[in-house]
Design an enzyme around this catalytic site. Structure first.
Site, PDB file in Angstrom:
ATOM      1  N   LYS A  34       2.056  -6.492   6.281  1.00  0.00           N
ATOM      2  CA  LYS A  34       1.175  -6.807   5.142  1.00  0.00           C
ATOM      3  C   LYS A  34       0.343  -8.009   5.587  1.00  0.00           C
ATOM      4  CE  LYS A  34      -0.097  -6.258   0.808  1.00  0.00           C
ATOM      5  NZ  LYS A  34      -0.947  -5.122   0.399  1.00  0.00           N
ATOM      6  N   ASP A  66      13.957   4.812   3.139  1.00  0.00           N
ATOM      7  CA  ASP A  66      14.456   5.647   2.042  1.00  0.00           C
ATOM      8  C   ASP A  66      13.405   6.670   1.619  1.00  0.00           C
ATOM      9  OD1 ASP A  66      16.960   4.644   1.925  1.00  0.00           O
ATOM     10  OD2 ASP A  66      16.829   3.848  -0.110  1.00  0.00           O
ATOM     11  N   ASP A 117      13.545  -1.106   4.734  1.00  0.00           N
ATOM     12  CA  ASP A 117      14.517  -0.647   3.742  1.00  0.00           C
ATOM     13  C   ASP A 117      13.854   0.386   2.825  1.00  0.00           C
ATOM     14  OD1 ASP A 117      16.673  -0.448   2.072  1.00  0.00           O
ATOM     15  OD2 ASP A 117      16.516  -2.457   1.223  1.00  0.00           O
ATOM     16  N   ASP A 129       1.315  -0.819   2.136  1.00  0.00           N
ATOM     17  CA  ASP A 129       0.948  -0.007   0.965  1.00  0.00           C
ATOM     18  C   ASP A 129       0.322   1.312   1.410  1.00  0.00           C
ATOM     19  OD1 ASP A 129      -0.888  -1.805   1.944  1.00  0.00           O
ATOM     20  OD2 ASP A 129      -1.762  -2.336   0.020  1.00  0.00           O
ATOM     21  N   TYR A 180      15.585 -10.911   3.047  1.00  0.00           N
ATOM     22  CA  TYR A 180      16.966 -10.692   2.616  1.00  0.00           C
ATOM     23  C   TYR A 180      17.895 -11.815   3.090  1.00  0.00           C
ATOM     24  CZ  TYR A 180      15.583  -5.913   1.380  1.00  0.00           C
ATOM     25  OH  TYR A 180      14.970  -4.817   0.834  1.00  0.00           O
TER      26      TYR A 180
END
Ligand code: NAD
Length: 355
Positions: free
Chosen positions: A191, A251, A247, A223, A142
């Site tokens: 990852k 959620d 992020d 994942d 980001y």
């Protein structure tokens, strides 16, 4: 203790829910003999209306000079058509960066009294879950280099993920310390089968783990983590992960609790400086109607007492009062399946009466 708290009420239901949390904080101060002073500052749409800017300098200065900051929410349809740099949401990134808030703590807890709200299978719900997600907030993709360029097949866009050792070390240490205060189990999500940043992340997690022999630590690929959160959320205690993975996963975790009006969050710097806010938005559809659920903001205030002021008993008192209220079947409209829902002010009073 004397503490100065900056209030960023913001837009929509922001003023209603922040005022609720302030009432609860005042009641706690009376009960435990503290003195809290509250100073309001403008942020978001209301700041744009009053000053032309979503984050006036006075707000930043006020927050930096306070012992802690309580935020409601910003944004609404009135400001949706403004250009990106003038949008209310821009103020959130601005205040996080001005305060150096590199850690985001997002608890996702299933309240036994709200089991029916959980969208998961009954056998999973029965086991319950209580997860703390520690998300890196100021680094990664980001904030990396980005742009447009002419590529082999024409127009192309790119974003870059970069993490320094310093950025990873400081968030991983926060996560180990957090796990130590909970059930002493840390899952680091990355990852590492694909990304170099994840391989550095994993290496540093293993190095720091040696300093925390009392904390059980495991790596998990992102994942798989996305699947495990809905398959068996009870396996998680504390999770640490990068900005983008955090992020998305936080959620997902909030959705499996089924109750967006219940979830608090804390954004912290290295010291005690922090900003506390509910995870939900400004809910313009119910703004000004005294219908909002104030509990996420009240629990954000409880997180403030614990993390900013080291007031564990005071913080626990709020959390226990909320539990009692829910166990008595009291509900605001967002959680009410039968009977008459409580208004925002009635719910606030119920929490205070149960302190
Ligand atoms: P939202 O979270 O505001 O609302 C989603 C739904 O949940 C709505 O139906 C709303 O009524 C309900 N809801 C949310 N909080 C509630 C509460 N405390 N009590 C009862 N019901 C509640 O999300 P949205 O509708 O996508 O966004 C509305 C505005 O909020 C947008 O302008 C968005 O940009 C902004 N927003 C701000 C923040 C923030 O300030 N941190 C976060 C997310 C969204």
């Amino acid at each position: 203790m004397k503490k100065n708290i900056a209030l960023l009420r913001g837009d929509g239901i922001g003023p209603e829910i922040v005022d609720s949390a302030v009432e609860v904080l005042k009641a706690v101060a009376d009960k435990f003999g503290h003195e809290f002073t509250f100073t309001p500052y403008l942020i978001g749409g209301c700041a744009i209306d009053a000053t032309g800017k979503p984050l006036p300098e006075e707000t930043v200065e006020g927050c930096l000079a306070s012992d802690s900051v309580l935020l409601g929410a910003v944004g609404g349809p009135k400001w949706d058509t403004l250009p990106g740099n003038l949008r209310p949401e821009k103020a959130l990134l601005g205040i996080r960066s001005a305060m150096g808030l590199f850690t985001n703590l997002r608890p996702a807890k299933l309240y036994p009294a709200l089991k029916e709200e959980c969208p998961l299978r009954p056998d999973i719900v029965e086991k319950g879950f209580d997860i703390m997600i520690v998300r890196e907030l100021t680094g990664g993709i980001y904030f990396g280099e980005r742009g447009y360029r002419e590529g082999k097949y024409g127009e192309e866009a790119y974003d870059t993920e970069a993490y320094s050792r310093m950025e990873i070390e400081r968030i991983v240490r926060v996560a180990f310390e957090t796990a130590r205060k909970r059930r002493k189990k840390l899952t680091s999500i990355d990852k590492a089968n694909v990304l170099e940043t994840s391989r550095l992340w994993r290496k540093i997690v293993h190095e720091i783990a040696a300093e925390y022999p009392d904390v059980e630590v495991a790596d998990m690929l992102v994942d798989n983590a996305a699947m495990q959160l809905v398959r068996n959320p009870a396996q998680f205690d504390t999770i640490v992960t990068s900005n983008m993975f955090g992020d998305i996963l936080s959620d997902e975790a909030s959705q499996i609790t089924g109750s967006i009006g219940m979830l608090p969050s804390a954004s912290l710097s290295g010291g005690t400086r922090g900003l506390y806010e509910p995870i939900h938005g400004s809910a313009p559809d119910i703004a000004g109607q005294n219908k909002a659920n104030p509990i996420a903001t009240i629990l954000s205030a409880a997180m403030m007492l614990l993390y900013a002021f080291d007031m564990k008993a005071e913080s626990d008192a709020i959390v226990e009062a909320v539990d009692k209220v829910l166990n008595k079947g009291l509900r605001t409209a967002d959680l009410c399946r039968e009977g008459t829902p409580l208004t925002c002010t009635e719910m606030t009073k119920a929490v205070i009466d149960n302190l």
